[in-house]
Design an enzyme around this catalytic site. Structure first.
Site, PDB file in Angstrom:
ATOM      1  N   CYS A 115       0.815  -1.226   0.000  1.00 23.55           N
ATOM      2  CA  CYS A 115       0.000   0.000   0.000  1.00 23.55           C
ATOM      3  C   CYS A 115       0.843   1.269   0.000  1.00 23.55           C
ATOM      4  O   CYS A 115       0.353   2.348  -0.302  1.00 23.55           O
ATOM      5  CB  CYS A 115      -0.947  -0.008   1.192  1.00 23.55           C
ATOM      6  SG  CYS A 115      -1.875  -1.525   1.302  1.00 23.55           S
ATOM      7  N   HIS A 255      -3.547   6.661   3.070  1.00 17.94           N
ATOM      8  CA  HIS A 255      -3.908   5.396   2.425  1.00 17.94           C
ATOM      9  C   HIS A 255      -5.268   4.958   2.971  1.00 17.94           C
ATOM     10  O   HIS A 255      -5.534   5.063   4.163  1.00 17.94           O
ATOM     11  CB  HIS A 255      -2.838   4.335   2.703  1.00 17.94           C
ATOM     12  CG  HIS A 255      -3.308   2.954   2.378  1.00 17.94           C
ATOM     13  ND1 HIS A 255      -3.809   2.627   1.141  1.00 17.94           N
ATOM     14  CD2 HIS A 255      -3.377   1.824   3.134  1.00 17.94           C
ATOM     15  CE1 HIS A 255      -4.161   1.352   1.146  1.00 17.94           C
ATOM     16  NE2 HIS A 255      -3.918   0.844   2.341  1.00 17.94           N
ATOM     17  N   ASN A 285     -10.190  -0.837  -0.144  1.00 15.11           N
ATOM     18  CA  ASN A 285      -8.739  -0.682  -0.059  1.00 15.11           C
ATOM     19  C   ASN A 285      -8.129  -1.126  -1.389  1.00 15.11           C
ATOM     20  O   ASN A 285      -8.177  -2.299  -1.737  1.00 15.11           O
ATOM     21  CB  ASN A 285      -8.215  -1.552   1.102  1.00 15.11           C
ATOM     22  CG  ASN A 285      -6.713  -1.471   1.266  1.00 15.11           C
ATOM     23  OD1 ASN A 285      -6.004  -0.967   0.405  1.00 15.11           O
ATOM     24  ND2 ASN A 285      -6.223  -1.984   2.388  1.00 15.11           N
TER      25      ASN A 285
HETATM   26  O1  UT7 Z   1      -3.808  -1.739   3.558  1.00 14.93           O
HETATM   27  C1  UT7 Z   1      -2.926  -2.384   4.433  1.00 14.93           C
HETATM   28  C2  UT7 Z   1      -3.219  -2.098   5.805  1.00 14.93           C
HETATM   29  N1  UT7 Z   1      -4.438  -2.740   6.202  1.00 14.93           N
HETATM   30  C3  UT7 Z   1      -4.831  -2.579   7.428  1.00 14.93           C
HETATM   31  O2  UT7 Z   1      -4.167  -1.893   8.154  1.00 14.93           O
HETATM   32  C4  UT7 Z   1      -6.069  -3.312   7.892  1.00 14.93           C
HETATM   33  C5  UT7 Z   1      -6.173  -3.119   9.353  1.00 14.93           C
HETATM   34  N2  UT7 Z   1      -7.223  -3.841   9.994  1.00 14.93           N
HETATM   35  C6  UT7 Z   1      -8.548  -3.563   9.889  1.00 14.93           C
HETATM   36  O3  UT7 Z   1      -8.951  -2.729   9.113  1.00 14.93           O
HETATM   37  C7  UT7 Z   1      -9.490  -4.270  10.818  1.00 14.93           C
HETATM   38  O4  UT7 Z   1      -8.741  -4.963  11.789  1.00 14.93           O
HETATM   39  C8  UT7 Z   1     -10.468  -5.249  10.120  1.00 14.93           C
HETATM   40  C9  UT7 Z   1     -11.483  -4.480   9.289  1.00 14.93           C
HETATM   41  C10 UT7 Z   1      -9.701  -6.203   9.233  1.00 14.93           C
HETATM   42  C11 UT7 Z   1     -11.230  -6.034  11.175  1.00 14.93           C
HETATM   43  O5  UT7 Z   1     -11.938  -5.137  12.030  1.00 14.93           O
HETATM   44  P1  UT7 Z   1     -11.842  -5.295  13.611  1.00 14.93           P
HETATM   45  O6  UT7 Z   1     -12.709  -4.272  14.200  1.00 14.93           O
HETATM   46  O7  UT7 Z   1     -10.381  -5.290  13.952  1.00 14.93           O
HETATM   47  O8  UT7 Z   1     -12.505  -6.691  13.840  1.00 14.93           O
HETATM   48  P2  UT7 Z   1     -11.889  -7.975  14.566  1.00 14.93           P
HETATM   49  O9  UT7 Z   1     -10.878  -8.623  13.683  1.00 14.93           O
HETATM   50  O10 UT7 Z   1     -11.484  -7.610  15.951  1.00 14.93           O
HETATM   51  O11 UT7 Z   1     -13.149  -8.906  14.632  1.00 14.93           O
HETATM   52  C12 UT7 Z   1     -14.269  -8.611  15.484  1.00 14.93           C
HETATM   53  C13 UT7 Z   1     -15.321  -9.657  15.239  1.00 14.93           C
HETATM   54  C14 UT7 Z   1     -14.775 -11.088  15.288  1.00 14.93           C
HETATM   55  O12 UT7 Z   1     -15.772 -11.903  15.861  1.00 14.93           O
HETATM   56  P3  UT7 Z   1     -15.670 -12.342  17.406  1.00 14.93           P
HETATM   57  O13 UT7 Z   1     -14.373 -13.093  17.524  1.00 14.93           O
HETATM   58  O14 UT7 Z   1     -15.685 -11.064  18.187  1.00 14.93           O
HETATM   59  O15 UT7 Z   1     -16.887 -13.178  17.586  1.00 14.93           O
HETATM   60  C15 UT7 Z   1     -14.615 -11.442  13.838  1.00 14.93           C
HETATM   61  O16 UT7 Z   1     -14.703 -12.823  13.600  1.00 14.93           O
HETATM   62  O17 UT7 Z   1     -15.866  -9.493  13.927  1.00 14.93           O
HETATM   63  C16 UT7 Z   1     -15.786 -10.726  13.215  1.00 14.93           C
HETATM   64  N3  UT7 Z   1     -15.603 -10.422  11.811  1.00 14.93           N
HETATM   65  C17 UT7 Z   1     -16.627 -10.200  10.980  1.00 14.93           C
HETATM   66  N4  UT7 Z   1     -17.955 -10.211  11.175  1.00 14.93           N
HETATM   67  C18 UT7 Z   1     -18.751  -9.934  10.121  1.00 14.93           C
HETATM   68  C19 UT7 Z   1     -14.440 -10.275  11.120  1.00 14.93           C
HETATM   69  N5  UT7 Z   1     -14.702  -9.963   9.849  1.00 14.93           N
HETATM   70  C20 UT7 Z   1     -16.040  -9.912   9.732  1.00 14.93           C
HETATM   71  C21 UT7 Z   1     -16.918  -9.635   8.661  1.00 14.93           C
HETATM   72  N6  UT7 Z   1     -18.248  -9.655   8.907  1.00 14.93           N
HETATM   73  N7  UT7 Z   1     -16.476  -9.343   7.436  1.00 14.93           N
END
Ligand code: UT7
Length: 328
Positions: A115, A255, A285
């Site tokens: 990125c 980004h 993204n």
């Molecule tokens: O471009 C390069 C750089 N990229 C980044 O820096 C990406 C950085 N990370 C992020 O943007 C975020 O971490 C994500 C969007 C990938 C994830 O968001 P989050 O708020 O960090 O969610 P999480 O991974 O903590 O997940 C929370 C919950 C989990 O369920 P439990 O364990 O709490 O029951 C996940 O399994 O949300 C669940 N989950 C989803 N639920 C519905 C993860 N993805 C999804 C989804 N739909 N697509």
């Protein structure tokens, strides 16, 4: 002492017609429009058709940037194509673009910095122009990321989209141009966002393909924290180097990884949302393409005028990060 500065002379962008909405994704994995919107800010992303490929979008964006710079393709003597989704391994997508544009005088290559690729390219082009090695550089960020997305992994498949953005860089007069540019990396965090298959370490075989080794794997939570810290720190660094502050910035183009990351970085820098570009709801993204798309959309929308201070910051797999401050 710097006698010549490099500046952006023209910009362009292009993306596929195909749209993948949150509702579409909700039919593929267990997710919802509400989850994707509140956790990422994304409403839709562009998706290339099976017969489309990266250099096509790069060429369209590049052609537009050259035209807006008032130049011809033959004037370009360096093409840097930032991409993690090249047309093919050999030759570089840069060379494919060079041939397609008819940029007969240009050296061409790809730059793999995920990125941060566009800001890596801008930083290198700046140095090449200031040393006189290059007169006009075409820096492109172009991706068809949807080819590397695992549409059974809800954590990553909702994020990525396709597109390309480009900028022509050349010497500028007066106080215009790139005031400070910094790029960094830390390979110790490589497993936070990576694609393990497809190269020499795990060559593509029927088994690696079936295992999905070529897909992007991501540790989203960990990356989130490093992304916010790195983008805020590098932004402060380039501002400090130029003897300016975030208050002076007319437009901040970070980004586009996640609206929550954008908000957190802007908050740390004390830049209110009116001065921050956001295109994530429409594009998702797009990795190396997100900043040049943002730049061109902002130019088209009349949000940048001559003399305005523009700050750009990026973060991505590698991990890599970078910051560029320029006066338009
Ligand atoms: O471009 C390069 C750089 N990229 C980044 O820096 C990406 C950085 N990370 C992020 O943007 C975020 O971490 C994500 C969007 C990938 C994830 O968001 P989050 O708020 O960090 O969610 P999480 O991974 O903590 O997940 C929370 C919950 C989990 O369920 P439990 O364990 O709490 O029951 C996940 O399994 O949300 C669940 N989950 C989803 N639920 C519905 C993860 N993805 C999804 C989804 N739909 N697509």
């Amino acid at each position: 002492m710097v006698t010549t500065r490099a500046g952006i002379l023209g910009t362009g962008h292009s993306y596929p017609e195909g749209i993948l909405t949150n509702a579409d994704l909700a039919t593929m994995v267990e997710t919802s429009d509400d989850w994707i919107t509140t956790r990422t800010g994304i409403k839709q992303r562009r998706k290339a058709a099976p017969e489309e490929y990266t250099s096509q979008f790069a060429v369209r964006a590049g052609r537009q940037a050259i035209e807006r710079a008032g130049l011809q393709a033959e004037d370009i003597d360096l093409i840097l194509c930032a991409t993690v989704s090249p047309d093919q391994i050999l030759p570089s997508t840069g060379c494919i673009i060079q041939a397609e544009l008819g940029a007969n005088k240009a050296a061409a290559m790809d730059l793999v910095a995920a990125c941060s690729g566009f800001l890596y390219g801008l930083t290198l082009a700046d140095a090449m122009i200031r040393t006189g090695q290059t007169k006009y550089a075409l820096v492109i960020g172009a991706e068809v990321l949807t080819r590397y997305v695992d549409y059974t992994d809800r954590q990553t498949c909702v994020l990525f989209g396709d597109g390309a953005g480009a900028a022509v860089v050349g010497a500028v007069e007066g106080d215009r141009g790139i005031l400070a540019a910094r790029i960094r990396s830390d390979g110790r965090y490589l497993e936070q966002l990576y694609s393990p298959g497809g190269g020499t370490r795990r060559k593509p075989t029927a088994e690696t393909l079936a295992a999905g080794d070529h897909f992007f794997k991501m540790k989203g939570n960990e990356l989130f924290k490093v992304a916010v810290r790195s983008m805020a720190d590098i932004s402060r660094e380039v501002l400090e180097e130029a003897g300016l502050s975030a208050e002076d910035v007319k437009l901040f183009i970070p980004h586009q990884a996640n609206q929550r990351i954008t908000d957190a970085v802007a908050n740390k820098l004390n830049v209110e949302s009116e001065r921050v570009y956001s295109g994530i709801s429409q594009h998702g993204n797009t990795s190396s393409a997100s900043i040049p798309i943002g730049l061109d959309e902002s130019v088209e929308a009349g949000k940048i005028s001559p003399g305005d201070l523009v700050l750009m910051a990026s973060f991505g797999g590698g991990v890599t990060w970078g910051g560029v401050l320029l006066r338009w």
